[in-house]
Design a protein around this motif. Sequence first.
Motif, PDB file in Angstrom:
ATOM      1  N   LEU A 169       9.141   5.729  13.880  1.00 27.91           N
ATOM      2  CA  LEU A 169      10.373   5.573  14.292  1.00 27.91           C
ATOM      3  C   LEU A 169      11.367   5.505  13.308  1.00 27.91           C
ATOM      4  O   LEU A 169      12.525   5.809  13.380  1.00 27.91           O
ATOM      5  CB  LEU A 169      10.372   4.119  14.677  1.00 27.91           C
ATOM      6  N   ALA A 170      11.073   5.240  11.785  1.00 18.64           N
ATOM      7  CA  ALA A 170      11.848   5.437  10.773  1.00 18.64           C
ATOM      8  C   ALA A 170      11.925   6.761  10.178  1.00 18.64           C
ATOM      9  O   ALA A 170      12.457   7.104   9.202  1.00 18.64           O
ATOM     10  CB  ALA A 170      11.625   4.349   9.709  1.00 18.64           C
ATOM     11  N   GLY A 171      10.869   7.428  10.428  1.00 18.17           N
ATOM     12  CA  GLY A 171      10.537   8.919   9.696  1.00 18.17           C
ATOM     13  C   GLY A 171      10.321   8.986   8.453  1.00 18.17           C
ATOM     14  O   GLY A 171      10.873   9.409   7.640  1.00 18.17           O
ATOM     15  N   THR A 221      -2.630   1.267  -9.147  1.00 20.09           N
ATOM     16  CA  THR A 221      -1.987   1.776  -8.055  1.00 20.09           C
ATOM     17  C   THR A 221      -0.553   1.689  -7.781  1.00 20.09           C
ATOM     18  O   THR A 221      -0.317   0.843  -8.390  1.00 20.09           O
ATOM     19  CB  THR A 221      -2.814   1.530  -6.744  1.00 20.09           C
ATOM     20  N   GLN A 222       0.156   2.886  -7.306  1.00 15.84           N
ATOM     21  CA  GLN A 222       1.521   2.491  -7.068  1.00 15.84           C
ATOM     22  C   GLN A 222       1.889   3.076  -5.797  1.00 15.84           C
ATOM     23  O   GLN A 222       0.951   3.653  -5.006  1.00 15.84           O
ATOM     24  CB  GLN A 222       2.381   3.428  -8.105  1.00 15.84           C
ATOM     25  N   THR A 223       2.899   2.594  -4.986  1.00 19.66           N
ATOM     26  CA  THR A 223       3.123   2.975  -3.912  1.00 19.66           C
ATOM     27  C   THR A 223       4.707   3.765  -3.850  1.00 19.66           C
ATOM     28  O   THR A 223       5.476   3.280  -4.402  1.00 19.66           O
ATOM     29  CB  THR A 223       3.234   1.597  -2.669  1.00 19.66           C
ATOM     30  N   VAL A 224       4.778   4.731  -2.866  1.00 19.80           N
ATOM     31  CA  VAL A 224       6.242   5.447  -2.924  1.00 19.80           C
ATOM     32  C   VAL A 224       6.275   5.610  -1.332  1.00 19.80           C
ATOM     33  O   VAL A 224       5.530   5.790  -0.420  1.00 19.80           O
ATOM     34  CB  VAL A 224       6.131   6.811  -3.419  1.00 19.80           C
ATOM     35  N   VAL A 225       7.776   5.398  -0.959  1.00 22.06           N
ATOM     36  CA  VAL A 225       7.937   5.584   0.533  1.00 22.06           C
ATOM     37  C   VAL A 225       8.928   6.765   0.576  1.00 22.06           C
ATOM     38  O   VAL A 225       9.690   6.957  -0.106  1.00 22.06           O
ATOM     39  CB  VAL A 225       8.796   4.241   0.843  1.00 22.06           C
ATOM     40  N   ILE A 226       8.429   7.883   1.153  1.00 14.96           N
ATOM     41  CA  ILE A 226       9.028   9.051   1.301  1.00 14.96           C
ATOM     42  C   ILE A 226       9.826   9.306   2.895  1.00 14.96           C
ATOM     43  O   ILE A 226       9.009   9.145   3.912  1.00 14.96           O
ATOM     44  CB  ILE A 226       8.101  10.237   1.104  1.00 14.96           C
ATOM     45  N   LYS A 227      11.195   9.423   2.911  1.00 12.13           N
ATOM     46  CA  LYS A 227      11.600   9.938   4.300  1.00 12.13           C
ATOM     47  C   LYS A 227      11.497  11.422   4.562  1.00 12.13           C
ATOM     48  O   LYS A 227      11.402  12.193   3.721  1.00 12.13           O
ATOM     49  CB  LYS A 227      13.033   9.417   4.038  1.00 12.13           C
ATOM     50  N   SER A 228      11.225  11.476   5.635  1.00 13.27           N
ATOM     51  CA  SER A 228      11.240  12.915   6.173  1.00 13.27           C
ATOM     52  C   SER A 228      11.742  12.966   7.539  1.00 13.27           C
ATOM     53  O   SER A 228      11.631  12.405   8.655  1.00 13.27           O
ATOM     54  CB  SER A 228       9.755  13.133   6.572  1.00 13.27           C
ATOM     55  N   ALA A 229      12.819  13.752   7.579  1.00  7.65           N
ATOM     56  CA  ALA A 229      13.968  13.763   8.985  1.00  7.65           C
ATOM     57  C   ALA A 229      13.050  14.453  10.017  1.00  7.65           C
ATOM     58  O   ALA A 229      13.279  14.342  11.229  1.00  7.65           O
ATOM     59  CB  ALA A 229      14.888  14.708   8.627  1.00  7.65           C
ATOM     60  N   ASN A 230      12.039  15.150   9.890  1.00  8.02           N
ATOM     61  CA  ASN A 230      11.080  15.842  10.859  1.00  8.02           C
ATOM     62  C   ASN A 230       9.751  15.136  10.985  1.00  8.02           C
ATOM     63  O   ASN A 230       8.905  15.641  11.547  1.00  8.02           O
ATOM     64  CB  ASN A 230      11.116  17.245  10.992  1.00  8.02           C
ATOM     65  N   ASN A 280       4.949  21.762   1.506  1.00  7.41           N
ATOM     66  CA  ASN A 280       4.203  22.830   1.738  1.00  7.41           C
ATOM     67  C   ASN A 280       3.576  22.432   3.316  1.00  7.41           C
ATOM     68  O   ASN A 280       3.181  23.569   3.709  1.00  7.41           O
ATOM     69  CB  ASN A 280       3.237  22.970   0.639  1.00  7.41           C
ATOM     70  N   ALA A 281       3.537  21.374   3.749  1.00  7.06           N
ATOM     71  CA  ALA A 281       3.012  21.216   5.269  1.00  7.06           C
ATOM     72  C   ALA A 281       4.029  21.617   6.314  1.00  7.06           C
ATOM     73  O   ALA A 281       3.632  21.477   7.369  1.00  7.06           O
ATOM     74  CB  ALA A 281       2.203  19.741   5.179  1.00  7.06           C
ATOM     75  N   GLY A 282       5.358  21.868   5.658  1.00 10.53           N
ATOM     76  CA  GLY A 282       6.316  22.277   6.739  1.00 10.53           C
ATOM     77  C   GLY A 282       7.305  20.928   7.157  1.00 10.53           C
ATOM     78  O   GLY A 282       8.070  20.990   7.687  1.00 10.53           O
ATOM     79  N   PHE A 283       7.164  19.864   6.365  1.00  7.90           N
ATOM     80  CA  PHE A 283       8.080  18.577   6.443  1.00  7.90           C
ATOM     81  C   PHE A 283       8.928  18.287   5.212  1.00  7.90           C
ATOM     82  O   PHE A 283       8.633  18.777   4.003  1.00  7.90           O
ATOM     83  CB  PHE A 283       7.214  17.505   6.514  1.00  7.90           C
ATOM     84  N   ASP A 284      10.131  17.924   5.516  1.00  7.79           N
ATOM     85  CA  ASP A 284      11.142  17.469   4.717  1.00  7.79           C
ATOM     86  C   ASP A 284      10.419  16.223   3.993  1.00  7.79           C
ATOM     87  O   ASP A 284       9.875  15.283   4.422  1.00  7.79           O
ATOM     88  CB  ASP A 284      12.554  17.106   5.005  1.00  7.79           C
ATOM     89  N   ALA A 285      10.897  16.023   2.600  1.00  8.22           N
ATOM     90  CA  ALA A 285      10.498  14.744   1.657  1.00  8.22           C
ATOM     91  C   ALA A 285      11.695  14.552   0.934  1.00  8.22           C
ATOM     92  O   ALA A 285      11.985  15.137   0.084  1.00  8.22           O
ATOM     93  CB  ALA A 285       9.202  15.254   1.184  1.00  8.22           C
ATOM     94  N   ASP A 286      12.233  13.528   1.426  1.00  7.94           N
ATOM     95  CA  ASP A 286      13.501  12.773   0.810  1.00  7.94           C
ATOM     96  C   ASP A 286      14.443  14.041   0.831  1.00  7.94           C
ATOM     97  O   ASP A 286      14.928  14.354   1.938  1.00  7.94           O
ATOM     98  CB  ASP A 286      13.191  12.272  -0.442  1.00  7.94           C
ATOM     99  N   SER A 287      14.911  14.487  -0.296  1.00  5.60           N
ATOM    100  CA  SER A 287      16.091  15.330  -0.289  1.00  5.60           C
ATOM    101  C   SER A 287      15.459  16.905  -0.331  1.00  5.60           C
ATOM    102  O   SER A 287      16.327  17.681  -0.368  1.00  5.60           O
ATOM    103  CB  SER A 287      16.878  15.006  -1.518  1.00  5.60           C
ATOM    104  N   THR A 288      14.256  16.903  -0.665  1.00  6.98           N
ATOM    105  CA  THR A 288      13.578  18.455  -0.639  1.00  6.98           C
ATOM    106  C   THR A 288      13.308  18.753   0.689  1.00  6.98           C
ATOM    107  O   THR A 288      12.566  18.087   1.383  1.00  6.98           O
ATOM    108  CB  THR A 288      12.580  18.351  -1.710  1.00  6.98           C
ATOM    109  N   LEU A 289      13.758  20.093   1.141  1.00 12.24           N
ATOM    110  CA  LEU A 289      13.273  20.506   2.454  1.00 12.24           C
ATOM    111  C   LEU A 289      11.861  21.287   2.410  1.00 12.24           C
ATOM    112  O   LEU A 289      11.469  21.658   1.345  1.00 12.24           O
ATOM    113  CB  LEU A 289      14.448  21.810   2.744  1.00 12.24           C
TER     114      LEU A 289
END
Length: 136
Positions: free
Chosen positions: A70-72, A27-36, A94-103
């Motif tokens: 809180l951190a988005g 297993t691996q873990t990734v943290v993805i930021k989303s502005a919305n 595709n769910a409508g949310f930003d993922a890191d630098s991709t809108l």
Amino acid sequence: MKKLVFIVLFLGFFTAKMHAQVMAAKTQTVVIKSANLRCWTCKEKLEDYLVRENEDNMQSGMLKRTYNLLAGEIRIQYLPDRVSVDAIKTAINNAGFDADSTLATPDAYKLLPPICKRKEEGGGPQKGKPCHIEPY
């Protein structure tokens, strides 16, 4: 006879421990930021979408999702032999949310409720009305 029981128990324990280590290594873990991704409504919408997507198109490769509103950001534990980080980000878009630098995809973003829009478009927590707290 006692030695035989001890050896069998020891081998059983050792085998179980090795199996757990092998499974953990896959297993691996990734943290993805989303502005919305800042409120409980957004979290539920994204989670509903990711559950369906995981079952339908990702071979159940996403194992666990943890949200920090809180951190988005979203922390995802996944199996890299079943799903890639790019596929996870595409699903989030595709769910409508930003993922890191991709809108987010424009059509999916339009379907989000106003509170789930980007901050610069009036979305997210409103002054005096925290929405990152579970409503139940």
